[in-house]
Design a protein around this motif. Sequence first.
Motif, PDB file in Angstrom:
ATOM      1  N   UNK A  23      35.587  48.514  54.003  1.00  0.00           N
ATOM      2  CA  UNK A  23      35.567  46.846  53.895  1.00  0.00           C
ATOM      3  C   UNK A  23      35.029  46.430  52.667  1.00  0.00           C
ATOM      4  N   UNK A  24      35.162  45.559  52.058  1.00  0.00           N
ATOM      5  CA  UNK A  24      34.637  44.963  50.783  1.00  0.00           C
ATOM      6  C   UNK A  24      33.989  43.612  51.311  1.00  0.00           C
ATOM      7  N   UNK A  33      26.856  48.695  45.850  1.00  0.00           N
ATOM      8  CA  UNK A  33      26.823  47.355  45.374  1.00  0.00           C
ATOM      9  C   UNK A  33      27.448  47.110  44.043  1.00  0.00           C
ATOM     10  N   UNK A  34      28.291  46.298  43.781  1.00  0.00           N
ATOM     11  CA  UNK A  34      29.168  46.125  42.443  1.00  0.00           C
ATOM     12  C   UNK A  34      29.070  44.748  42.137  1.00  0.00           C
ATOM     13  N   UNK A  35      28.397  44.469  40.793  1.00  0.00           N
ATOM     14  CA  UNK A  35      28.276  43.005  40.249  1.00  0.00           C
ATOM     15  C   UNK A  35      29.374  43.049  39.180  1.00  0.00           C
ATOM     16  N   UNK A  70      35.597  43.715  37.674  1.00  0.00           N
ATOM     17  CA  UNK A  70      36.451  42.554  37.985  1.00  0.00           C
ATOM     18  C   UNK A  70      37.522  43.132  38.915  1.00  0.00           C
ATOM     19  N   UNK A  71      38.104  44.205  38.756  1.00  0.00           N
ATOM     20  CA  UNK A  71      39.024  44.503  39.671  1.00  0.00           C
ATOM     21  C   UNK A  71      38.454  44.762  41.211  1.00  0.00           C
ATOM     22  N   UNK A  72      37.446  45.166  41.278  1.00  0.00           N
ATOM     23  CA  UNK A  72      36.447  45.607  42.558  1.00  0.00           C
ATOM     24  C   UNK A  72      36.163  44.322  43.043  1.00  0.00           C
ATOM     25  N   UNK A  73      35.929  43.237  42.255  1.00  0.00           N
ATOM     26  CA  UNK A  73      35.186  42.202  43.249  1.00  0.00           C
ATOM     27  C   UNK A  73      36.569  41.125  43.473  1.00  0.00           C
ATOM     28  N   UNK A  74      37.540  41.249  42.751  1.00  0.00           N
ATOM     29  CA  UNK A  74      38.885  40.334  43.050  1.00  0.00           C
ATOM     30  C   UNK A  74      39.843  40.958  43.486  1.00  0.00           C
ATOM     31  N   UNK A  79      29.517  36.452  42.529  1.00  0.00           N
ATOM     32  CA  UNK A  79      29.902  37.619  41.575  1.00  0.00           C
ATOM     33  C   UNK A  79      29.679  39.118  41.886  1.00  0.00           C
ATOM     34  N   UNK A  80      29.478  39.216  43.226  1.00  0.00           N
ATOM     35  CA  UNK A  80      29.108  40.617  43.550  1.00  0.00           C
ATOM     36  C   UNK A  80      29.725  40.687  44.869  1.00  0.00           C
ATOM     37  N   UNK A  81      29.927  42.328  45.220  1.00  0.00           N
ATOM     38  CA  UNK A  81      30.361  42.644  46.550  1.00  0.00           C
ATOM     39  C   UNK A  81      29.695  43.809  46.959  1.00  0.00           C
ATOM     40  N   UNK A  82      29.792  44.250  48.444  1.00  0.00           N
ATOM     41  CA  UNK A  82      29.278  45.391  48.909  1.00  0.00           C
ATOM     42  C   UNK A  82      30.440  46.287  49.181  1.00  0.00           C
TER      43      UNK A  82
END
Length: 365
Positions: free
Chosen positions: A22-23, A84-86, A95-99, A29-32
């Motif tokens: 899961x994301x 964690x990815x900001x 950006x790829x990971x977040x979007x 501007x950040x996701x786990x």
Amino acid sequence: MTAPAPEATRRRAAFHALRVARVTPLTEDSVAVTFTVPPALREAYRFRAGQHLAVRRPGGNGGARRTYSICTPQTADPAELTVGVREVTGGEFSAYVNRELKAGDTLEVMTPAGRFGLREEPRGGGYWAAVVGGSGITPVLSIAATLLAGDESARFCLIRSDRTALSTMFLEEVADLKDRWPDRFHLVQTLSREQTEAGLESGRLDEERLAALLPALVPVADVAGWFLCGPYGLVQCAERALRTAGVRRGRIHEEIFHVDDGTAPPVPAATAPDRAAVTARLGGRSGSWAVRQGETLLETVLRNRADAPYACKGGVCGTCRAFLVEGEVRMDRNFALEPDELEAGYVLACQSHPVTERVELDFDR
Ligand code: FES
């Protein structure tokens, strides 16, 4: 109970394809990102609280890779791992990971690496404390949860600095620590661009503020370990404040996330002897190769062994750590190795240039 720390001998770093379970959005501007670890790989992905994972896109051999800290508590049998990815400005991968990244996708994930955090099992009792900025909360969340869950007499003080409440990562997870251990977990939140509810903790955390704040929060001399994690400037301020307060360097553990804010020392120019050669042991096999003028020892090894471990190539993550068996090297910069590791003979291959004609590195030690 905390999991036993991995053996002192180093496991070989290797990439494996892991599915994204899961994301979870954390801030704007950040996701786990949570990866599923299949049973056959759980031993390989056992980690110490504070370690990180290098991640790249499938088929990305030789392509861009980024390191992200694990935020989940240490466990002997990690069925899942969360990082964690900001999203950083101009950062294509973040950006790829977040979007774009979503559950069911696959990324190539390196086995855990890094020396920040709990090096050994805590002996029981005592104070621990951390000063973190921004995404520097990620590994410290794992460290705090691991210590508090594993030792019922441990106390942890977290001083965190963020720009605004909206930009603060892992708010809920930190609040959970407070709910679970109200008497043993102490949080001080500072916001550089807005007032907190208490009204007192706004503004940037600098050395002067930390020097005044720290003794008011914890018995500084009794803290068993200080974890400093975040931008270079904040970590340097916190270290100076602690050293001025008489804290031994050996009790201070640091991980720098950004060194591009103009506060890092300049990188000296590299000159190598005319005919330098490096011998490197990696995954039980050795080879010797000529070092080209200006290149780092990691670059020399990578030209011949694509499996050499690295992530940031900037002296920050410590993934390229190697033992210097023979010869002398000069490092451009080091934000990853602690003084005791330097003293023991470890170097960062991505920052090392030969000073002597023969240099031998052992990546397996
Ligand atoms: S690759 Fe990150 S410190 Fe060398």
